[in-house]
Each structure stands twice: as C-alpha cells, then as structure tokens.
Design a protein around this motif. Structure first.
Motif, short mmCIF file in Angstrom:
data_model
loop_
_atom_site.label_atom_id
_atom_site.label_comp_id
_atom_site.label_asym_id
_atom_site.label_seq_id
_atom_site.Cartn_x
_atom_site.Cartn_y
_atom_site.Cartn_z
N THR A 35 0.83 -1.22 0.00
CA THR A 35 0.00 0.00 0.00
C THR A 35 0.86 1.26 0.00
O THR A 35 0.59 2.22 -0.76
CB THR A 35 -0.94 0.01 1.23
N ASP A 36 1.92 1.30 0.85
CA ASP A 36 2.78 2.49 0.85
C ASP A 36 3.54 2.62 -0.46
O ASP A 36 3.83 3.74 -0.91
CB ASP A 36 3.74 2.47 2.04
N ASP A 37 3.83 1.46 -1.10
CA ASP A 37 4.47 1.51 -2.42
C ASP A 37 3.57 2.26 -3.42
O ASP A 37 4.05 3.07 -4.24
CB ASP A 37 4.71 0.09 -2.95
N CYS A 38 2.27 1.93 -3.35
CA CYS A 38 1.32 2.58 -4.28
C CYS A 38 1.36 4.09 -4.12
O CYS A 38 1.47 4.83 -5.12
CB CYS A 38 -0.09 2.06 -4.01
N TYR A 39 1.29 4.57 -2.87
CA TYR A 39 1.31 6.02 -2.63
C TYR A 39 2.65 6.63 -3.09
O TYR A 39 2.68 7.73 -3.64
CB TYR A 39 1.08 6.32 -1.15
N TYR A 40 3.72 5.90 -2.88
CA TYR A 40 5.05 6.41 -3.26
C TYR A 40 5.15 6.56 -4.78
O TYR A 40 5.57 7.62 -5.28
CB TYR A 40 6.12 5.45 -2.73
N PHE A 41 4.75 5.54 -5.51
CA PHE A 41 4.86 5.60 -6.98
C PHE A 41 3.83 6.58 -7.57
O PHE A 41 4.08 7.20 -8.61
CB PHE A 41 4.70 4.21 -7.59
N ILE A 42 2.67 6.70 -6.90
CA ILE A 42 1.69 7.72 -7.33
C ILE A 42 2.29 9.11 -7.16
O ILE A 42 2.19 9.98 -8.05
CB ILE A 42 0.37 7.59 -6.52
N ALA A 43 2.93 9.34 -6.00
CA ALA A 43 3.51 10.66 -5.72
C ALA A 43 4.55 11.03 -6.78
O ALA A 43 4.54 12.15 -7.32
CB ALA A 43 4.14 10.66 -4.33
N TYR A 44 5.46 10.09 -7.09
CA TYR A 44 6.50 10.39 -8.07
C TYR A 44 5.92 10.53 -9.48
O TYR A 44 6.38 11.37 -10.27
CB TYR A 44 7.59 9.32 -8.04
N SER A 45 4.89 9.74 -9.80
CA SER A 45 4.27 9.86 -11.12
C SER A 45 3.60 11.23 -11.27
O SER A 45 3.74 11.89 -12.32
CB SER A 45 3.23 8.74 -11.31
N GLU A 46 2.90 11.65 -10.24
CA GLU A 46 2.26 12.98 -10.28
C GLU A 46 3.34 14.07 -10.36
O GLU A 46 3.17 15.08 -11.07
CB GLU A 46 1.40 13.19 -9.02
N TYR A 47 4.41 13.87 -9.64
CA TYR A 47 5.50 14.86 -9.65
C TYR A 47 6.11 14.98 -11.05
O TYR A 47 6.35 16.08 -11.55
CB TYR A 47 6.57 14.45 -8.64
N GLU A 49 -0.21 15.39 -1.84
CA GLU A 49 -1.27 14.65 -1.15
C GLU A 49 -0.84 13.20 -0.88
O GLU A 49 -1.01 12.67 0.22
CB GLU A 49 -2.55 14.68 -1.99
N ALA A 50 -0.26 12.56 -1.88
CA ALA A 50 0.20 11.18 -1.72
C ALA A 50 1.38 11.10 -0.74
O ALA A 50 1.45 10.18 0.10
CB ALA A 50 0.61 10.61 -3.07
N LEU A 51 2.28 12.06 -0.80
CA LEU A 51 3.42 12.07 0.10
C LEU A 51 2.99 12.28 1.55
O LEU A 51 3.52 11.64 2.48
CB LEU A 51 4.40 13.17 -0.32
N ASN A 52 2.05 13.18 1.77
CA ASN A 52 1.55 13.43 3.12
C ASN A 52 0.85 12.18 3.69
O ASN A 52 0.88 11.95 4.91
CB ASN A 52 0.59 14.62 3.12
N THR A 53 0.23 11.39 2.81
CA THR A 53 -0.40 10.15 3.27
C THR A 53 0.66 9.18 3.79
O THR A 53 0.47 8.54 4.83
CB THR A 53 -1.19 9.49 2.11
N ILE A 54 1.76 9.08 3.07
CA ILE A 54 2.86 8.21 3.52
C ILE A 54 3.40 8.70 4.86
O ILE A 54 3.58 7.91 5.81
CB ILE A 54 3.99 8.17 2.47
N ILE A 55 3.66 10.01 4.96
CA ILE A 55 4.25 10.59 6.17
C ILE A 55 3.31 10.42 7.36
O ILE A 55 3.75 10.11 8.49
CB ILE A 55 4.59 12.07 5.93
N SER A 56 2.01 10.61 7.14
CA SER A 56 1.04 10.55 8.24
C SER A 56 0.70 9.13 8.65
O SER A 56 0.57 8.82 9.84
CB SER A 56 -0.24 11.30 7.85
N ASN A 57 0.52 8.24 7.65
CA ASN A 57 -0.02 6.91 7.95
C ASN A 57 1.02 5.79 7.96
O ASN A 57 0.73 4.70 8.47
CB ASN A 57 -1.10 6.56 6.92
#
Length: 246
Positions: A196-208, A218-226
C-alpha cells in the motif's frame, strides 16, 4: 195678487234649492263611492304588490338557498375530482417506482452475471471493476447479494495485487498516467496490503513527473502521516520539501 206671485217664486226657489242640494248630495255620494272604490282598488293593488314582493322574497330566498346548495355540491365534486386526481398521481408514481425498481434489479442482475462471466474467464481485474460500480445497498435479492459478495471476496484482493504490479511496471516504463490509474485502482480494491505504501510512493513520483504537484503532495503526506515505518518515509519527506520549495 202680489202675494200669490211671491209664494210661487219662493216655491220655485225652494224646489231649485232642493234639487241643487239633492244633486250635491248625489255627487258627494258618488264621489265618496268612487273614492272608496279607488281606495279599495289601491289597497288591493298594494296587497297584490306586497304579495308579489313576498313571493319574490320567498323565491329569492329559495334561489339563494338552492344556489348555496349547488355551490356546496360543486365544491364536493371538486374535492372528489381532486382526490381522484391525487390517487391517480399516487398510483402512477407507484407504478413508475415499481418499473424503476424492476429495471434497477434487472440491471444489477445483468451486471453481476457479466462480472461472473469475466471471473469464470480469468479476467479478475475486469470482474472487480464491474463489481465496484455496483451499489450493493440497492441489491434486494438475497441470492443476488450472496453471489455479489462471493465475487467480491474472490476478486478484490487479487485484483488489487494485479493492479499494483501493473502500475509498478507502468511507472518503471515511465507511463506515468497509466501508472497513476492502475495504482489508484489497487488502493481502491484493497488499501491494507504490504504494497500500500508503495502505491502512494509511486503515485507521488508519477504525479510529480507530470507536474501535478498538489496531488503529489497529497500522496506524500499520506505516507508521512499513515506509514511512519515505511522505507519510503525519508524519501517522501525529501520529495515533499523539494515540491514546497518550487
């Protein structure tokens, strides 16, 4: 000789006077009778007028009463017509609701059968996508609900893993839009897996990489918070700092 003459004259005057008096009396009597007759005729006319007026008043009262009765009957008929119209509208709505419900149940049945066919052919992802579009609360058939839940249990977890692998490959191949879509589907079907954290990480870099910095944050903050224990935690904070300094 003169005395006889005077006597005759007096007698003539007396006769004339008597005649005049008689005439006056006759005329007075006639006038009185005529007056009485006229008065009686007037009284009769007045009585007739009063009778006519009484009859008119009676007829008017009767007409007014009849008019009020007719108005009341008309209002009652209007109320009945309104009641019938309301009942008709209510029945039409019930029929329409039943038709909508039948159509909805038919569509649900067709969609679940379609999902089942996809599953039987090994198309796990396609099956999961079809199931995800269905509003499970609208399923009223017990058997259909059982079939729906059975397919969900069989496909959602597997579909999530497949979409994750698909998204990761798209990310490695720099197909960032496709990666974002696949990874979001992976999270949609199961957001509590080891990747799950992989998904948010790759989403964050793809959006970037495609310039969607707000969605990347938004995706990065989800990783940091959760996911503070994630191996991506430090990298996520570094990328977030880079975006905020842009």
């Amino acid at each position: 000789m003169y005395k006889n003459k005077d006597s005759k004259t007096l007698w003539v005057y007396s006769i004339i006077l008597f005649a005049c008096a008689a005439i006056v009396l006759l005329w007075t009597g006639y006038s009185q009778i005529k007056i009485n007759n006229d008065l009686e005729e007037f009284q009769n006319r007045l009585t007739d007028k009063e009778n006519e007026n009484n009859i008119f008043q009676y007829n008017l009262s009767s007409a007014l009463a009849q008019n009020e009765k007719l108005k009341e009957e008309i209002n009652q008929l209007k109320d009945k017509v309104e009641e019938v119209l309301n009942e008709n509208e209510s029945l039409k709505k019930e029929v329409s609701d039943l038709e909508d419900k039948r159509e909805s149940e038919k569509n649900l049945y067709e969609e679940i059968i379609k999902a089942d066919l996809e599953y039987s052919e090994g198309n796990i992802k396609e099956c999961a996508i079809i199931l995800h579009k269905i509003d499970s609360k609208s399923i009223t058939s017990g058997n259909l609900q059982i079939k729906y839940e059975d397919l969900v249990n069989k496909t959602y977890k597997k579909a999530s893993e497949l979409f994750y692998l698909e998204g990761y490959n798209n990310y490695r191949n720099k197909k960032y839009d496709e990666a974002i879509n696949s990874l979001n589907l992976a999270l949609k079907f199961n957001d509590n897996e080891y990747y799950t954290d992989d998904c948010y990480y790759f989403i964050a870099y793809s959006e970037y990489y495609i310039g969607n910095y707000d969605k990347a944050k938004e995706a990065l903050n989800t990783i940091i918070s959760n996911y503070p224990g994630s191996s991506y935690y430090k990298d996520a904070k570094d990328l977030l700092r880079i975006i905020e300094n842009k």
